[in-house]
Design a protein around this motif. Structure first.
Motif, short mmCIF file in Angstrom:
data_model
loop_
_atom_site.label_atom_id
_atom_site.label_comp_id
_atom_site.label_asym_id
_atom_site.label_seq_id
_atom_site.Cartn_x
_atom_site.Cartn_y
_atom_site.Cartn_z
N THR A 11 32.97 5.28 15.96
CA THR A 11 31.59 5.64 16.08
C THR A 11 31.14 4.53 15.03
O THR A 11 31.65 4.54 14.11
N VAL A 12 29.65 4.88 15.27
CA VAL A 12 29.09 4.03 14.33
C VAL A 12 27.89 5.30 13.49
O VAL A 12 27.68 6.27 14.36
N VAL A 13 28.04 4.89 12.24
CA VAL A 13 26.64 6.50 11.83
C VAL A 13 26.04 5.69 10.83
O VAL A 13 26.35 4.24 10.10
N ASN A 14 24.98 6.28 10.00
CA ASN A 14 24.26 6.26 9.05
C ASN A 14 24.81 6.11 8.09
O ASN A 14 25.67 7.34 7.51
N GLY A 15 24.73 5.22 6.73
CA GLY A 15 25.23 5.73 5.91
C GLY A 15 24.73 5.41 4.44
O GLY A 15 23.24 4.65 4.22
N MET A 16 25.32 6.15 3.00
CA MET A 16 24.36 5.27 2.19
C MET A 16 25.57 5.13 1.07
O MET A 16 25.99 6.16 0.81
N ILE A 17 25.55 3.47 -0.17
CA ILE A 17 26.25 3.76 -0.84
C ILE A 17 26.01 4.64 -2.29
O ILE A 17 25.14 5.12 -2.43
N LEU A 18 26.97 6.18 -2.18
CA LEU A 18 27.03 6.46 -3.44
C LEU A 18 27.38 5.79 -4.38
O LEU A 18 26.99 5.97 -5.61
N ARG A 19 28.91 5.16 -4.77
CA ARG A 19 29.01 5.00 -5.85
C ARG A 19 30.77 3.57 -5.67
O ARG A 19 30.63 3.99 -4.56
N PHE A 20 30.52 3.15 -6.62
CA PHE A 20 31.74 2.43 -6.84
C PHE A 20 33.14 2.63 -7.05
O PHE A 20 32.70 3.49 -8.34
N ALA A 21 34.57 3.28 -6.65
CA ALA A 21 35.24 3.06 -7.12
C ALA A 21 36.14 1.99 -6.82
O ALA A 21 37.10 1.54 -6.12
N GLY A 22 36.34 1.06 -7.79
CA GLY A 22 37.20 0.11 -8.16
C GLY A 22 36.66 -0.91 -7.23
O GLY A 22 35.23 -0.71 -7.19
N ILE A 26 32.01 3.96 -2.50
CA ILE A 26 32.01 5.08 -2.19
C ILE A 26 30.75 5.85 -1.12
O ILE A 26 29.73 4.94 -1.18
N VAL A 27 30.69 5.58 0.43
CA VAL A 27 29.75 6.15 1.02
C VAL A 27 29.62 7.33 1.61
O VAL A 27 30.17 8.10 2.03
N ASP A 28 28.63 7.61 1.35
CA ASP A 28 27.81 9.53 1.99
C ASP A 28 27.43 9.03 3.88
O ASP A 28 26.57 8.08 3.42
N ILE A 29 28.27 9.48 4.14
CA ILE A 29 28.18 9.51 5.85
C ILE A 29 27.60 10.77 6.55
O ILE A 29 27.48 11.61 7.41
N GLY A 30 26.77 11.75 5.51
CA GLY A 30 26.03 13.08 6.00
C GLY A 30 27.14 14.51 5.45
O GLY A 30 27.10 14.81 4.37
N LYS A 31 28.22 14.60 6.24
CA LYS A 31 28.60 15.57 5.33
C LYS A 31 30.04 15.45 4.57
O LYS A 31 30.76 16.62 4.34
N ALA A 32 30.30 14.34 5.04
CA ALA A 32 31.55 13.72 4.40
C ALA A 32 30.89 12.61 3.35
O ALA A 32 30.13 12.12 3.03
N PRO A 49 23.92 1.03 -5.55
CA PRO A 49 23.90 2.75 -5.40
C PRO A 49 22.97 2.65 -4.12
O PRO A 49 21.71 2.05 -4.73
N ASN A 50 22.53 4.05 -3.23
CA ASN A 50 21.96 4.27 -3.08
C ASN A 50 21.06 3.07 -1.09
O ASN A 50 20.06 3.31 -0.46
N LYS A 51 22.21 2.02 -1.16
CA LYS A 51 21.79 1.22 -0.13
C LYS A 51 22.07 2.15 0.61
O LYS A 51 23.38 2.03 1.36
#
Length: 180
Positions: A11-22, A26-32, A49-51
């Motif tokens: 499925t499709v979810v909204n996310g926000m870039i948190l940080r880069f790991a190499g 790493i994307v924030d998708i709500g509860k995870a 970040p924050n996109k």
């Protein structure tokens, strides 16, 4: 938290870039937090970040307990269509196939067996607003063609190659290859 998202794979979810790991993001998708691997990034897309962006939950790695998301999976386009086009969401227009060259072009084959419903027109919308919303969700990086699916391979290929005119499509039944 992983069990909540295991029901939401594909499925499709909204996310926000948190940080880069190499090479991964790493994307924030709500509860995870989810991981977008380098192969799941659209070439030429700017990541910072924050996109905020829409991502496709590709799979859950139960062993590592990771949620893997993608921006290149054809399922992203199909999920965005379900969001933007009520006829696709309700099932009266069926997305038969999505083929992508991420960051460049996508072709979507749609079909409806209900009379009075134009599957291509439903997906494109008045003045192209519905398909433009899908294009905007992928940062305007891809041209998207919506084509009429047909069970007859010759007509289907002709639809896929339109607006080209006067095409002669032949299918070799042994090799299952088409020539134009």
């Amino acid at each position: 938290v992983i069990s909540v998202y295991s029901k939401r794979t594909k499925t499709v979810v909204n996310g926000m870039i948190l940080r880069f790991a190499g090479p991964n993001i790493i994307v924030d998708i709500g509860k995870a937090e989810a991981i977008m691997e380098a192969s799941d990034k659209i070439p030429n897309e700017q990541y910072f970040p924050n996109k905020k962006m829409v991502v496709y939950i590709r799979e859950i790695d139960e062993e590592k307990r990771d949620i893997l998301v993608s921006r290149t999976d054809p399922g992203l386009i199909e999920g965005l269509l379900k969001r933007e086009v009520p006829e696709v969401n309700s099932g009266s227009v069926v997305v038969k196939r999505v083929v992508r060259e991420p960051g460049n072009r996508a072709k979507i084959a749609v079909y409806s067996d209900q009379s009075g419903i134009d599957p291509v027109g439903s997906c494109v919308g008045q003045k192209g607003v519905r398909i433009q919303a899908v294009i905007d969700a992928i940062d305007g990086l891809e041209k998207i063609d919506v084509i009429q699916w047909n069970a007859d391979p010759v007509r289907y290929i002709t639809n896929a190659l339109s607006p080209a005119k006067d095409l002669i499509v032949t299918i070799d039944e042994k090799t299952k290859r088409a020539t134009v």
